[in-house]
Design an enzyme around this catalytic site. Structure first.
Site, PDB file in Angstrom:
ATOM      1  N   ARG A   1     -44.672  -8.104 -13.665  1.00  0.00           N
ATOM      2  CA  ARG A   1     -46.057  -8.270 -13.180  1.00  0.00           C
ATOM      3  C   ARG A   1     -46.152  -8.703 -11.731  1.00  0.00           C
ATOM      4  O   ARG A   1     -47.021  -8.202 -11.010  1.00  0.00           O
ATOM      5  CB  ARG A   1     -46.905  -9.120 -14.102  1.00  0.00           C
ATOM      6  CG  ARG A   1     -46.420 -10.495 -14.378  1.00  0.00           C
ATOM      7  CD  ARG A   1     -46.759 -10.927 -15.774  1.00  0.00           C
ATOM      8  NE  ARG A   1     -45.695 -10.520 -16.663  1.00  0.00           N
ATOM      9  CZ  ARG A   1     -45.854 -10.189 -17.920  1.00  0.00           C
ATOM     10  NH1 ARG A   1     -47.032 -10.189 -18.451  1.00  0.00           N
ATOM     11  NH2 ARG A   1     -44.813  -9.860 -18.651  1.00  0.00           N
ATOM     12  N   THR A   2     -45.309  -9.616 -11.292  1.00  0.00           N
ATOM     13  CA  THR A   2     -45.457 -10.102  -9.919  1.00  0.00           C
ATOM     14  C   THR A   2     -45.187  -8.971  -8.923  1.00  0.00           C
ATOM     15  O   THR A   2     -45.953  -8.757  -7.983  1.00  0.00           O
ATOM     16  CB  THR A   2     -44.501 -11.288  -9.668  1.00  0.00           C
ATOM     17  OG1 THR A   2     -44.749 -12.276 -10.671  1.00  0.00           O
ATOM     18  CG2 THR A   2     -44.725 -11.900  -8.306  1.00  0.00           C
TER      19      THR A   2
ATOM     20  N   LYS B   1     -22.455  -4.241  -1.879  1.00  0.00           N
ATOM     21  CA  LYS B   1     -21.270  -3.945  -1.075  1.00  0.00           C
ATOM     22  C   LYS B   1     -20.823  -5.174  -0.303  1.00  0.00           C
ATOM     23  O   LYS B   1     -19.992  -5.090   0.596  1.00  0.00           O
ATOM     24  CB  LYS B   1     -21.584  -2.811  -0.093  1.00  0.00           C
ATOM     25  CG  LYS B   1     -22.003  -1.516  -0.750  1.00  0.00           C
ATOM     26  CD  LYS B   1     -22.297  -0.474   0.319  1.00  0.00           C
ATOM     27  CE  LYS B   1     -22.909   0.780  -0.279  1.00  0.00           C
ATOM     28  NZ  LYS B   1     -23.502   1.632   0.757  1.00  0.00           N
TER      29      LYS B   1
ATOM     30  N   ARG C   1     -38.639 -12.603  -3.950  1.00  0.00           N
ATOM     31  CA  ARG C   1     -38.264 -13.326  -5.177  1.00  0.00           C
ATOM     32  C   ARG C   1     -36.752 -13.439  -5.189  1.00  0.00           C
ATOM     33  O   ARG C   1     -36.043 -12.465  -4.951  1.00  0.00           O
ATOM     34  CB  ARG C   1     -38.729 -12.592  -6.418  1.00  0.00           C
ATOM     35  CG  ARG C   1     -38.068 -13.189  -7.656  1.00  0.00           C
ATOM     36  CD  ARG C   1     -38.682 -12.776  -8.924  1.00  0.00           C
ATOM     37  NE  ARG C   1     -40.010 -13.332  -9.085  1.00  0.00           N
ATOM     38  CZ  ARG C   1     -40.680 -13.291 -10.236  1.00  0.00           C
ATOM     39  NH1 ARG C   1     -40.150 -12.708 -11.285  1.00  0.00           N
ATOM     40  NH2 ARG C   1     -41.872 -13.820 -10.335  1.00  0.00           N
TER      41      ARG C   1
ATOM     42  N   HIS D   1     -43.574 -21.107  -7.368  1.00  0.00           N
ATOM     43  CA  HIS D   1     -44.158 -19.771  -7.530  1.00  0.00           C
ATOM     44  C   HIS D   1     -45.635 -19.912  -7.136  1.00  0.00           C
ATOM     45  O   HIS D   1     -46.521 -19.841  -7.986  1.00  0.00           O
ATOM     46  CB  HIS D   1     -43.982 -19.337  -8.998  1.00  0.00           C
ATOM     47  CG  HIS D   1     -44.230 -17.893  -9.258  1.00  0.00           C
ATOM     48  ND1 HIS D   1     -44.742 -17.024  -8.317  1.00  0.00           N
ATOM     49  CD2 HIS D   1     -44.023 -17.146 -10.382  1.00  0.00           C
ATOM     50  CE1 HIS D   1     -44.850 -15.828  -8.861  1.00  0.00           C
ATOM     51  NE2 HIS D   1     -44.410 -15.869 -10.104  1.00  0.00           N
TER      52      HIS D   1
HETATM   53  C1  NCD Z   1     -42.844 -16.271 -14.201  1.00  0.00           C
HETATM   54  C2  NCD Z   1     -41.652 -16.270 -13.273  1.00  0.00           C
HETATM   55  O1  NCD Z   1     -41.020 -15.262 -13.050  1.00  0.00           O
HETATM   56  O2  NCD Z   1     -41.410 -17.325 -12.757  1.00  0.00           O
HETATM   57  N1  NCD Z   1     -43.378 -15.026 -14.468  1.00  0.00           N
HETATM   58  C3  NCD Z   1     -44.236 -14.441 -13.586  1.00  0.00           C
HETATM   59  O3  NCD Z   1     -44.024 -14.421 -12.408  1.00  0.00           O
HETATM   60  N2  NCD Z   1     -45.352 -13.896 -14.110  1.00  0.00           N
HETATM   61  C4  NCD Z   1     -42.601 -17.037 -15.412  1.00  0.00           C
HETATM   62  C5  NCD Z   1     -41.486 -16.625 -16.316  1.00  0.00           C
HETATM   63  O4  NCD Z   1     -40.654 -15.792 -16.008  1.00  0.00           O
HETATM   64  O5  NCD Z   1     -41.440 -17.215 -17.398  1.00  0.00           O
END
Ligand code: NCD
Length: 308
Positions: free
Chosen positions: A57-58, A85, A107, A135
């Site tokens: 989703r993110t 690599k 991320r 986050h």
């Molecule tokens: C979260 C994450 O990746 O930190 N998910 C997200 O971004 N929607 C929470 C999770 O992975 O549990």
């Protein structure tokens, strides 16, 4: 104008910044409701989605947000890159910058990675989750979701339930909710709490039944099994007994109170199958899909405020 150049954590955001994001999200949510969901706001801008960890989703949310504002977005996935690599992160990032990008969304499994990239590049960076640290865009979209639901936004009572130890969502949300003056508690067994819990200055409970009838928002977290280097909790059955959200518990909630979760959900562990299907039964208590919808508007607002 935001007081920051990057969105790295919650601490750096002022109340004015937060309100600016929320009010801009309102305008972008209107765009998302149109038949043609596109505005020219970021035409000519180039954004890179730099994901060193899995995400549904993110990553998609940022991609849609950028595309709906006409920016060019490039997706970078670590498993198919030259990192395999032996290239270092910073050389990877330098290469990307040499291609003239305007903003980096990152991320990464290590805490502090987003800040590190910002310090090395001085290009706007959005932290889309760094290790167990933060986050911030998840917290902002959660705050937006709560604000849309509760008129008396100042007095919201929230309980965050589950694997606090391994959750960057918990860290960002606790900080943001406290900043907004919410009454925040956490529900977690001692083995799933960080050692420095005092720092967060919140009420700690060990059983969801201690809060379920009192809160406006029950915010469920995912058990972060992939971050557990050893077994941290005796059994799923036990987790269910003290922390799981089932229909019996939902029925004890206040009439107007809501259930949230950042996703992805482990069905049957933190939330029962029956509760997950509440929306199909006409209930408006479960806001997981709404969080996702609002997430795109909030991320559009952030991209606009950093680049517009
Ligand atoms: C979260 C994450 O990746 O930190 N998910 C997200 O971004 N929607 C929470 C999770 O992975 O549990």
């Amino acid at each position: 104008m935001l007081s920051v150049k990057s969105i790295l954590n919650i601490e750096d955001l002022s109340l004015e910044d937060i309100n600016l994001v929320l009010s801009n999200a309102d305008s972008f949510l209107e765009v998302l409701k149109r038949d043609l969901k596109k505005v020219p706001t970021l035409r000519g801008k180039t954004i890179i989605n730099l994901f060193f960890e899995p995400s549904t989703r993110t990553k998609t949310s940022f991609e849609l947000a950028a595309k709906r504002m006409n920016a060019d977005l490039v997706n970078f996935s670590a498993p198919t890159s030259s990192l395999k690599k032996g290239e270092s992160i910073i050389d990877t990032v330098r290469t990307i910058i040499a291609m003239k990008v305007d903003l980096i969304i990152v991320r990464h499994p290590d805490s502090g990675a987003a800040k590190f990239i910002f310090e090395k590049t001085n290009i706007p960076v959005i932290n889309a989750g760094d290790g167990k640290n933060e986050h911030p865009t998840q917290a902002l979209l959660d705050l937006y979701t709560i604000r849309k639901r509760f008129k008396d936004f100042k007095k919201v009572k929230v309980a965050i339930v589950g694997d606090i130890l391994n959750s960057r969502v918990a860290r960002s949300n606790i900080k943001l909710f406290k900043k907004m003056g919410f009454d925040v508690s956490v529900v977690s067994p001692p083995m799933l709490l960080p050692e420095n819990m005092d720092y967060f200055n919140v009420d700690i409970k060990h059983n969801i039944d201690d809060v379920i009838g009192e809160v406006d928002v029950i915010y469920m977290l995912r058990m972060q099994f992939e971050r557990h280097s050893r077994k941290l909790y005796p059994s799923v059955r036990e987790y269910n007994e003290y922390l799981g959200l089932n229909m019996d518990r939902v029925n004890k909630m206040k009439k107007e109170s809501i259930v949230m979760h950042p996703g992805p959900v482990n069905r049957g562990i933190e939330i029962s199958e029956e509760v997950m299907n509440l929306n199909d039964k006409g209930s408006d208590r479960l806001l997981i899909d709404t969080q996702v919808t609002y997430g795109v508007a909030v991320r559009m607002a952030l991209l606009y405020l950093l680049l517009g």
